[in-house]
Design a protein around this motif. Sequence first.
Motif, PDB file in Angstrom:
ATOM      1  N   GLY A 240      36.919  33.802  42.777  1.00 30.52           N
ATOM      2  CA  GLY A 240      37.465  34.944  43.507  1.00 30.52           C
ATOM      3  C   GLY A 240      36.471  35.629  44.409  1.00 30.52           C
ATOM      4  O   GLY A 240      36.596  36.819  44.690  1.00 30.52           O
TER       5      GLY A 240
ATOM      6  N   GLN B 237      32.461  37.421  38.726  1.00 31.56           N
ATOM      7  CA  GLN B 237      33.869  37.708  38.472  1.00 31.56           C
ATOM      8  C   GLN B 237      33.973  38.890  37.535  1.00 31.56           C
ATOM      9  O   GLN B 237      33.223  39.006  36.568  1.00 31.56           O
TER      10      GLN B 237
ATOM     11  N   MET C 216      44.131  35.165  45.862  1.00 28.95           N
ATOM     12  CA  MET C 216      43.156  34.101  45.605  1.00 28.95           C
ATOM     13  C   MET C 216      43.628  33.366  44.347  1.00 28.95           C
ATOM     14  O   MET C 216      43.546  33.901  43.233  1.00 28.95           O
TER      15      MET C 216
ATOM     16  N   ASP D 114      40.463  38.990  42.235  1.00 31.34           N
ATOM     17  CA  ASP D 114      39.365  38.591  43.120  1.00 31.34           C
ATOM     18  C   ASP D 114      38.506  39.805  43.466  1.00 31.34           C
ATOM     19  O   ASP D 114      38.823  40.935  43.086  1.00 31.34           O
TER      20      ASP D 114
END
Length: 314
Positions: free
Chosen positions: A266, A218, A299, A284
């Motif tokens: 994500g 992420q 997302m 994401d």
Amino acid sequence: MEELKLRVAKLSPAAEGVVVLDLRGEANQVLPSFQPGAHIELRLPIGVPRCYSLCGEPTDGDRYHVAVALAEQSRGGSSYIHRTLAAGDTLLTSPPRNNFPLVEEAASYQFIAGGIGITPIITMVRWCEQRGRAWRLLYLLRSRRNAAFLSEIETFGDKVNLHFDDEAGHLFDVESFLRGVRSDTHIYCCGPSALMEAVEKSTADRLPGHVHFEWFTQRDIAGARNESFTVVLARSGREITVAPNQSILEALEAEGINVSFSCREGLCATCETAVLAGTPEHRDQILTPAERDAGKTMMICVSRAASDSITLDL
Ligand code: FES
């Protein structure tokens, strides 16, 4: 949620700190096919789902291969695979998904892999090589001993640019390198965040849709606001407050509302939800720039609202 039950047939070292899993279905079971760039999500018994790119031959219908690097700061997934998982164990996985598809009609391809980011790239390289397509690979590593698929990659000769930090004594200058890549070339990049961000910055003025990334972590969003906002569920009319530092998914769960999810980072698109009103703030790693700008979908495990309220098709 659709799942495959696969047996670990073999674990083979691919480099220092990298192991390749050979995963098989039942006898004579034909596994769902996949295209270069696809991944599966391993649902590990320790409750940590993790996405790994498929690095075997798409035409091998009876097995999947994934390569897993032991992360320095493992959150449990790679550590479990390296230290506990054994041949004969059974794993539940998702079917293949592809957030990093190869544009098949590209004039030429420049692949950029950092470390274990080679795993989606190697299937793309083989695809190009089998079809006589114009391609080049930049493969960046800290050290030769960490280089998965190195012996295969070295057979491609001058199509490959290898860089090992410890041998060179410095980091590779990605920005200068990219200045020499033709503007109509499709660039595919997978690797550590610092590499991806450097490529993203250096390719910002390229043709839309010509630069492609596969993120497995992420990303921190610079300047992102973590303020409270309201989610309106269009089908019931319910309004739910999402607190700062709470995801939409968490807010829904706290209200007893079940929605599909998997990675919660994500990365997998399982929680993708249509936006009916309001402005998403995307966090994401899946949507393309055009999809982000359109704001029609988001997302909900990571993305938030840039507006005070957002209405979702839930
Ligand atoms: S659960 Fe994977 S993207 Fe949201």
